[in-house]
Design a protein around this motif. Structure first.
Motif, short mmCIF file in Angstrom:
data_model
loop_
_atom_site.label_atom_id
_atom_site.label_comp_id
_atom_site.label_asym_id
_atom_site.label_seq_id
_atom_site.Cartn_x
_atom_site.Cartn_y
_atom_site.Cartn_z
N LYS A 39 53.36 -11.43 -27.56
CA LYS A 39 52.90 -11.78 -26.20
C LYS A 39 52.00 -13.01 -26.24
CE LYS A 39 52.89 -6.89 -25.08
NZ LYS A 39 52.90 -6.52 -26.51
N ILE A 40 51.04 -13.00 -27.16
CA ILE A 40 50.09 -14.12 -27.22
C ILE A 40 50.77 -15.37 -27.78
CG2 ILE A 40 47.93 -14.91 -28.28
CD1 ILE A 40 47.54 -12.91 -25.98
N THR A 89 43.14 -13.73 -32.34
CA THR A 89 43.35 -12.28 -32.46
C THR A 89 42.07 -11.52 -32.11
OG1 THR A 89 42.64 -12.10 -34.76
CG2 THR A 89 44.92 -12.74 -34.38
N ASN A 90 42.22 -10.21 -32.01
CA ASN A 90 41.05 -9.33 -31.95
C ASN A 90 41.44 -8.01 -32.60
OD1 ASN A 90 42.20 -7.53 -29.97
ND2 ASN A 90 41.79 -9.12 -28.45
N VAL A 132 48.60 -12.83 -34.68
CA VAL A 132 49.19 -11.57 -35.14
C VAL A 132 48.22 -10.43 -34.83
CG1 VAL A 132 50.52 -12.67 -36.97
CG2 VAL A 132 48.22 -11.81 -37.47
N ARG A 133 48.69 -9.20 -34.96
CA ARG A 133 47.78 -8.05 -34.80
C ARG A 133 46.83 -8.00 -35.98
NH1 ARG A 133 50.61 -3.31 -31.42
NH2 ARG A 133 51.65 -4.70 -29.96
N THR A 154 57.48 -12.42 -39.24
CA THR A 154 57.96 -11.97 -40.54
C THR A 154 59.48 -12.07 -40.62
OG1 THR A 154 58.12 -9.68 -39.76
CG2 THR A 154 56.05 -10.32 -40.83
N ARG A 155 60.12 -12.38 -39.48
CA ARG A 155 61.58 -12.34 -39.42
C ARG A 155 62.22 -13.70 -39.69
NH1 ARG A 155 62.55 -11.20 -34.01
NH2 ARG A 155 60.33 -11.34 -33.59
N PHE A 214 54.75 -14.41 -32.87
CA PHE A 214 55.47 -14.87 -31.68
C PHE A 214 55.72 -13.66 -30.77
CE2 PHE A 214 59.46 -17.14 -29.96
CZ PHE A 214 58.70 -17.94 -29.10
N1 LIG Z 1 48.34 -8.99 -25.61
C1 LIG Z 1 47.15 -9.33 -25.09
O1 LIG Z 1 46.88 -9.25 -23.88
C2 LIG Z 1 46.07 -9.85 -26.01
C3 LIG Z 1 44.97 -10.46 -25.45
C4 LIG Z 1 44.02 -11.00 -26.27
C5 LIG Z 1 44.16 -10.95 -27.64
N2 LIG Z 1 45.22 -10.33 -28.19
C6 LIG Z 1 45.32 -10.28 -29.64
O2 LIG Z 1 46.26 -11.26 -30.04
C7 LIG Z 1 46.95 -10.78 -31.21
C8 LIG Z 1 48.43 -10.77 -30.93
O3 LIG Z 1 48.68 -9.86 -29.88
P1 LIG Z 1 50.12 -9.71 -29.23
O4 LIG Z 1 49.94 -8.85 -28.04
O5 LIG Z 1 50.75 -11.05 -29.10
O6 LIG Z 1 50.87 -8.88 -30.42
P2 LIG Z 1 52.44 -8.61 -30.55
O7 LIG Z 1 53.12 -8.81 -29.24
O8 LIG Z 1 52.58 -7.32 -31.28
O9 LIG Z 1 52.92 -9.81 -31.51
C9 LIG Z 1 52.53 -9.88 -32.86
C10 LIG Z 1 53.42 -10.91 -33.53
O10 LIG Z 1 52.98 -11.07 -34.88
C11 LIG Z 1 54.14 -11.11 -35.72
N3 LIG Z 1 53.73 -10.72 -37.08
C12 LIG Z 1 53.36 -9.51 -37.54
N4 LIG Z 1 53.03 -9.58 -38.85
C13 LIG Z 1 53.17 -10.88 -39.21
C14 LIG Z 1 52.99 -11.59 -40.43
N5 LIG Z 1 52.53 -10.99 -41.54
N6 LIG Z 1 53.26 -12.91 -40.44
C15 LIG Z 1 53.72 -13.54 -39.33
N7 LIG Z 1 53.90 -12.93 -38.13
C16 LIG Z 1 53.64 -11.61 -38.08
C17 LIG Z 1 55.10 -10.15 -35.05
O11 LIG Z 1 56.41 -10.43 -35.42
P3 LIG Z 1 57.34 -9.45 -36.28
O12 LIG Z 1 56.64 -8.12 -36.39
O13 LIG Z 1 58.60 -9.40 -35.53
O14 LIG Z 1 57.47 -10.12 -37.58
C18 LIG Z 1 54.89 -10.53 -33.58
O15 LIG Z 1 55.67 -11.66 -33.26
C19 LIG Z 1 46.37 -9.40 -31.52
O16 LIG Z 1 45.35 -9.53 -32.49
C20 LIG Z 1 45.80 -8.96 -30.19
O17 LIG Z 1 44.75 -8.02 -30.35
C21 LIG Z 1 46.20 -9.81 -27.40
#
Ligand SMILES: NC(=O)c1ccc[n+]([C@@H]2O[C@H](COP(=O)([O-])OP(=O)(O)OC[C@H]3O[C@@H](n4cnc5c(N)ncnc54)[C@H](OP(=O)(O)O)[C@@H]3O)[C@@H](O)[C@H]2O)c1
Length: 129
Positions: free
Chosen positions: A10-11, A90-91, A66-67, A31-32, A8
Motif C-alpha cells: 500500500k505504501i 515504516t513503523n 516494508v513491514r 521479495t518476488r 510495493f
Molecule cells: N498502510 C498504511 O496505512 C501505513 C501507514 C503508515 C505506515 N505504514 C507502514 O509502512 C510499511 C509498509 O506498509 P504497507 O501497508 O505498504 O505493507 P504491505 O501492503 O504489506 O506491503 C509490504 C511490501 O513489502 C514487501 N516485502 C516484504 N518483505 C520484503 C523484503 N524482505 N524485501 C523487499 N520487499 C519486501 C511485500 O512484498 P512481497 O511480500 O510480495 O514480497 C510488500 O510489497 C509498514 O511498516 C507499515 O507499518 C503503513
C-alpha cells in the motif's frame, strides 16, 4: 541520482504514484520476481521500474516501505549501505513492545543500517514509536 522503493504494497504504491506524478524514474522491489508485479507498476506509469531487490538496492536513495518484521531481510541485501540515503517510511504498528527491547522502533531499525552506513536511518513523517 537514482531512487528505489523497497516494498510495493500500500505504501510502496502510494510513493510510486508520487514519483509518477512528477515523471521521476524509480525502481520498485519486493521479495518476488519483478515480472509478477510489472503490470501493477506499468499501471502507475512508465517511470516505475520493477526490479529484483538485489538490483533495486543499488539506488542512491532507498525508500524502506516494508513491514517491520521484513526490515532485517532488506538490510542483508547489501554488504554495506555506506554512502546511501535510506528514507524510512515504516513503523512498528502491531509489533509487541517486548520485541523492540524497550527501544523506539526506529532505533531498532537504525541500529541495523547504522552499522552498515555509518549514517543511520532517517525516519519519515514519524509520529509514534
Ligand atoms: N498502510 C498504511 O496505512 C501505513 C501507514 C503508515 C505506515 N505504514 C507502514 O509502512 C510499511 C509498509 O506498509 P504497507 O501497508 O505498504 O505493507 P504491505 O501492503 O504489506 O506491503 C509490504 C511490501 O513489502 C514487501 N516485502 C516484504 N518483505 C520484503 C523484503 N524482505 N524485501 C523487499 N520487499 C519486501 C511485500 O512484498 P512481497 O511480500 O510480495 O514480497 C510488500 O510489497 C509498514 O511498516 C507499515 O507499518 C503503513
Amino acid at each position: 541520482m537514482s531512487y528505489a522503493i523497497i516494498g510495493f504494497g500500500k505504501i510502496g504504491h502510494a510513493l510510486a504514484k508520487a514519483f509518477a506524478r512528477k515523471g521521476i524514474e524509480v525502481s520498485v522491489a519486493t521479495t518476488r520476481d519483478p515480472e509478477s508485479f510489472a503490470a501493477d507498476a506499468a499501471a502507475i506509469g512508465p517511470t516505475i521500474i520493477p526490479k529484483t531487490l538485489a538490483e533495486a538496492v543499488k539506488a542512491d536513495i532507498v525508500f524502506l516501505a516494508v513491514r517491520f518484521e521484513a526490515h532485517p531481510g532488506v538490510a542483508k541485501a547489501l554488504p554495506t549501505w555506506q554512502g546511501k540515503t535510506i528514507i524510512d517510511v515504516t513503523n512498528a504498528y502491531g509489533v509487541p513492545p517486548e520485541e523492540l527491547g524497550g527501544l523506539p522502533s526506529q532505533v531498532r531499525r537504525a541500529s541495523l543500517y547504522w552499522r552498515k552506513t555509518g549514517q543511520g536511518l532517517q525516519p519519515f513523517g514519524r509520529r509514534g514509536p
